[in-house]
Design a protein around this motif. Structure first.
Motif, PDB file in Angstrom:
ATOM      1  N   ALA A 268       0.832  -1.206   0.000  1.00  0.00           N
ATOM      2  CA  ALA A 268       0.000   0.000   0.000  1.00  0.00           C
ATOM      3  C   ALA A 268       0.865   1.254   0.000  1.00  0.00           C
ATOM      4  O   ALA A 268       0.576   2.226  -0.712  1.00  0.00           O
ATOM      5  CB  ALA A 268      -0.952  -0.008   1.187  1.00  0.00           C
ATOM      6  N   ALA A 269       1.920   1.243   0.780  1.00  0.00           N
ATOM      7  CA  ALA A 269       2.822   2.398   0.839  1.00  0.00           C
ATOM      8  C   ALA A 269       3.515   2.620  -0.503  1.00  0.00           C
ATOM      9  O   ALA A 269       3.648   3.755  -0.972  1.00  0.00           O
ATOM     10  CB  ALA A 269       3.846   2.217   1.954  1.00  0.00           C
ATOM     11  N   ALA A 270       3.956   1.526  -1.141  1.00  0.00           N
ATOM     12  CA  ALA A 270       4.617   1.639  -2.447  1.00  0.00           C
ATOM     13  C   ALA A 270       3.643   2.170  -3.499  1.00  0.00           C
ATOM     14  O   ALA A 270       3.990   3.050  -4.293  1.00  0.00           O
ATOM     15  CB  ALA A 270       5.177   0.286  -2.870  1.00  0.00           C
ATOM     16  N   GLU A 271       2.414   1.645  -3.490  1.00  0.00           N
ATOM     17  CA  GLU A 271       1.418   2.112  -4.455  1.00  0.00           C
ATOM     18  C   GLU A 271       1.071   3.577  -4.219  1.00  0.00           C
ATOM     19  O   GLU A 271       0.905   4.339  -5.176  1.00  0.00           O
ATOM     20  CB  GLU A 271       0.168   1.237  -4.405  1.00  0.00           C
ATOM     21  CG  GLU A 271       0.396  -0.125  -5.022  1.00  0.00           C
ATOM     22  CD  GLU A 271      -0.831  -1.015  -4.993  1.00  0.00           C
ATOM     23  OE1 GLU A 271      -1.902  -0.575  -4.512  1.00  0.00           O
ATOM     24  OE2 GLU A 271      -0.727  -2.156  -5.466  1.00  0.00           O
ATOM     25  N   ALA A 272       0.980   3.985  -2.975  1.00  0.00           N
ATOM     26  CA  ALA A 272       0.694   5.391  -2.661  1.00  0.00           C
ATOM     27  C   ALA A 272       1.810   6.291  -3.196  1.00  0.00           C
ATOM     28  O   ALA A 272       1.543   7.355  -3.770  1.00  0.00           O
ATOM     29  CB  ALA A 272       0.516   5.583  -1.161  1.00  0.00           C
ATOM     30  N   GLY A 273       3.040   5.854  -3.027  1.00  0.00           N
ATOM     31  CA  GLY A 273       4.170   6.623  -3.545  1.00  0.00           C
ATOM     32  C   GLY A 273       4.150   6.721  -5.064  1.00  0.00           C
ATOM     33  O   GLY A 273       4.415   7.790  -5.632  1.00  0.00           O
ATOM     34  N   MET A 274       3.814   5.610  -5.734  1.00  0.00           N
ATOM     35  CA  MET A 274       3.739   5.635  -7.194  1.00  0.00           C
ATOM     36  C   MET A 274       2.582   6.517  -7.657  1.00  0.00           C
ATOM     37  O   MET A 274       2.698   7.230  -8.653  1.00  0.00           O
ATOM     38  CB  MET A 274       3.612   4.223  -7.753  1.00  0.00           C
ATOM     39  CG  MET A 274       4.913   3.435  -7.644  1.00  0.00           C
ATOM     40  SD  MET A 274       4.871   1.827  -8.445  1.00  0.00           S
ATOM     41  CE  MET A 274       3.915   0.873  -7.270  1.00  0.00           C
ATOM     42  N   ARG A 275       1.451   6.475  -6.936  1.00  0.00           N
ATOM     43  CA  ARG A 275       0.314   7.342  -7.287  1.00  0.00           C
ATOM     44  C   ARG A 275       0.722   8.820  -7.188  1.00  0.00           C
ATOM     45  O   ARG A 275       0.380   9.625  -8.055  1.00  0.00           O
ATOM     46  CB  ARG A 275      -0.877   7.065  -6.374  1.00  0.00           C
ATOM     47  CG  ARG A 275      -1.689   5.884  -6.782  1.00  0.00           C
ATOM     48  CD  ARG A 275      -3.010   5.841  -5.992  1.00  0.00           C
ATOM     49  NE  ARG A 275      -3.750   4.667  -6.394  1.00  0.00           N
ATOM     50  CZ  ARG A 275      -3.729   3.499  -5.757  1.00  0.00           C
ATOM     51  NH1 ARG A 275      -3.025   3.355  -4.661  1.00  0.00           N
ATOM     52  NH2 ARG A 275      -4.429   2.483  -6.206  1.00  0.00           N
ATOM     53  N   GLU A 276       1.431   9.155  -6.120  1.00  0.00           N
ATOM     54  CA  GLU A 276       1.868  10.537  -5.927  1.00  0.00           C
ATOM     55  C   GLU A 276       2.794  10.980  -7.059  1.00  0.00           C
ATOM     56  O   GLU A 276       2.633  12.068  -7.621  1.00  0.00           O
ATOM     57  CB  GLU A 276       2.575  10.667  -4.575  1.00  0.00           C
ATOM     58  CG  GLU A 276       2.980  12.083  -4.232  1.00  0.00           C
ATOM     59  CD  GLU A 276       3.642  12.167  -2.868  1.00  0.00           C
ATOM     60  OE1 GLU A 276       4.550  12.987  -2.726  1.00  0.00           O
ATOM     61  OE2 GLU A 276       3.243  11.409  -1.951  1.00  0.00           O
ATOM     62  N   GLN A 277       3.756  10.141  -7.410  1.00  0.00           N
ATOM     63  CA  GLN A 277       4.668  10.476  -8.501  1.00  0.00           C
ATOM     64  C   GLN A 277       3.922  10.557  -9.827  1.00  0.00           C
ATOM     65  O   GLN A 277       4.205  11.426 -10.662  1.00  0.00           O
ATOM     66  CB  GLN A 277       5.786   9.441  -8.588  1.00  0.00           C
ATOM     67  CG  GLN A 277       6.755   9.527  -7.444  1.00  0.00           C
ATOM     68  CD  GLN A 277       7.845   8.466  -7.531  1.00  0.00           C
ATOM     69  OE1 GLN A 277       7.811   7.586  -8.385  1.00  0.00           O
ATOM     70  NE2 GLN A 277       8.819   8.556  -6.646  1.00  0.00           N
ATOM     71  N   GLY A 278       2.973   9.645 -10.021  1.00  0.00           N
ATOM     72  CA  GLY A 278       2.176   9.664 -11.242  1.00  0.00           C
ATOM     73  C   GLY A 278       1.372  10.945 -11.374  1.00  0.00           C
ATOM     74  O   GLY A 278       1.330  11.558 -12.448  1.00  0.00           O
TER      75      GLY A 278
END
Length: 125
Positions: free
Chosen positions: A9-19
């Motif tokens: 979840a933390a990794a996906e949240a980080g990728m969403r933010e960068q996206g």
């Protein structure tokens, strides 16, 4: 990340933010294959017509933003059509095994030579 849901979840949240910073709204609720050989084959095939970037942009938007799996032949064909590739030729290509050996060799070189063991690997510029 293994099977730890909080790390995922933390990794996906980080990728969403960068996206979002790059104008991409990631949606991870889509079927994904560990080794999407056909999508990689189609990328190489589109390159024969100088449309590899356009094809991957279409495919990535469908997969990561619209929940259309990059592993589904319908998605591959829709992306091909969107960028102006001949759909009948694309269907015939997908029905073959052409370039599968090239993709599998590339996977081996990526894992063994470059030590990249998981995807996605994003680079935003």
């Amino acid at each position: 990340m293994g099977g730890d849901p909080s790390r995922r979840a933390a990794a996906e949240a980080g990728m969403r933010e960068q996206g979002r910073a790059a104008g991409i709204e990631f949606d991870y609720g889509v079927l994904a294959q560990w080794q999407p050989v056909d999508s990689q084959r189609m990328l190489l095939w589109a390159g024969r017509f100088g449309l590899q970037e356009e094809f991957m942009s279409s495919l990535n938007a469908r997969h990561f933003e619209r929940r259309q799996s990059a592993s589904d032949p319908k998605t591959l064909l829709a992306a091909a059509e969107e960028v102006g590739l001949d759909v009948a030729q694309a269907e015939a290509f997908l029905a073959s095994e052409e370039l599968a050996d090239v993709v599998w060799r590339s996977y081996g070189e990526t894992i063994d030579g470059k030590r990249i063991h998981s995807i996605p690997l994003f680079a935003f510029s």
